[in-house]
Design a protein around this motif. Structure first.
Motif, PDB file in Angstrom:
ATOM      1  N   UNK A 140       0.920  -1.222   0.020  1.00 27.88           N
ATOM      2  CA  UNK A 140      -0.007  -0.032  -0.022  1.00 27.88           C
ATOM      3  C   UNK A 140       0.723   1.392  -0.158  1.00 27.88           C
ATOM      4  N   UNK A 141       2.016   1.367   0.872  1.00 28.03           N
ATOM      5  CA  UNK A 141       2.796   2.353   1.025  1.00 28.03           C
ATOM      6  C   UNK A 141       3.495   2.734  -0.408  1.00 28.03           C
ATOM      7  N   UNK A 142       3.904   1.706  -1.047  1.00 28.11           N
ATOM      8  CA  UNK A 142       4.685   1.807  -2.362  1.00 28.11           C
ATOM      9  C   UNK A 142       3.874   2.189  -3.554  1.00 28.11           C
ATOM     10  N   UNK A 143       2.379   1.768  -3.288  1.00 28.98           N
ATOM     11  CA  UNK A 143       1.670   2.352  -4.609  1.00 28.98           C
ATOM     12  C   UNK A 143       1.229   3.962  -4.017  1.00 28.98           C
ATOM     13  N   UNK A 144       1.145   4.037  -2.871  1.00 23.52           N
ATOM     14  CA  UNK A 144       1.036   5.576  -2.582  1.00 23.52           C
ATOM     15  C   UNK A 144       1.933   6.260  -2.952  1.00 23.52           C
ATOM     16  N   UNK A 145       3.248   5.737  -2.954  1.00 25.36           N
ATOM     17  CA  UNK A 145       4.590   6.508  -3.469  1.00 25.36           C
ATOM     18  C   UNK A 145       4.469   6.670  -4.983  1.00 25.36           C
TER      19      UNK A 145
END
Length: 205
Positions: A140-145
């Protein structure tokens, strides 16, 4: 009237004692008697909270994973305004690697649980579920990035999350083994994040 006991608070108190004993003397040091002494409760209180030693160990492991995920989620939720993905990833991975001073006892206990997992299907199942949830958080954090254009869009979030989780786990081992200090481990973590966040080379240049 008899004093009311907060059952869940007592279970958490015992779980903390289990982690402390494991960190100090290893998994073999965890007996009901020693746990009761460490938690400053009676053996009867321990037995009322947990039917078996395995139940107690499982709860202690779940207690660690809840602490880790709660601290990681708190970092994400604490901002008054949207934070940079790089900041969120850095804070989250620091929590997952158990590199803070307040996490040292849990880091020792976590590695003991990992080492003991091959001998306990139930412990292995809890660890498997925990790693799956942590992987989902990193995805989720990588996709947010990628949404904020801090993480290159060509990267596969699933694969990169697996790598980041392995790096965090490995650094936990290295710190406990004395190969890294928490400070140098953090530096390694940040260098790896910097590489993840580097834009892809422009093929036209």
């Amino acid at each position: 009237m008899p004093r009311q006991v907060d059952y869940e608070a007592r279970r958490r108190q015992i779980a903390e004692a289990v982690c402390t004993l494991i960190a100090r003397s290893g998994m073999d040091a965890v007996s009901l008697r020693d746990v009761a002494a460490e938690a400053n409760v009676s053996m009867g209180a321990v037995q009322r909270c947990f039917r078996t030693k395995e139940d107690m160990l499982l709860f202690a492991l779940e207690h660690i994973t809840e602490h880790v995920t709660e601290r990681a989620n708190a970092r994400i939720a604490a901002a008054d305004m949207p934070q940079a993905a790089s900041t969120l990833l850095s804070h989250t991975l620091t929590e997952l690697a158990l590199l803070g001073e307040e996490s040292e006892t849990q880091a020792h206990a976590w590695l003991a649980f990992v080492a003991h997992a091959p001998a306990s299907e139930k412990l292995a199942a809890v660890l498997h579920e925990t790693y799956a949830k942590l992987h989902e958080l990193l995805v989720w954090l990588i996709r947010y990035g990628q949404d904020t254009r801090e993480v290159p869009s060509h990267l596969d979030p699933e694969r990169e999350a697996h790598t980041l989780l392995a790096v965090a786990d490995g650094l936990t081992v290295h710190v406990i083994a004395g190969h890294h200090s928490p400070t140098t481990a953090l530096a390694v973590l940040h260098r790896h994040l910097d590489q993840l966040l580097e834009p892809a080379p422009d093929a036209s240049s």
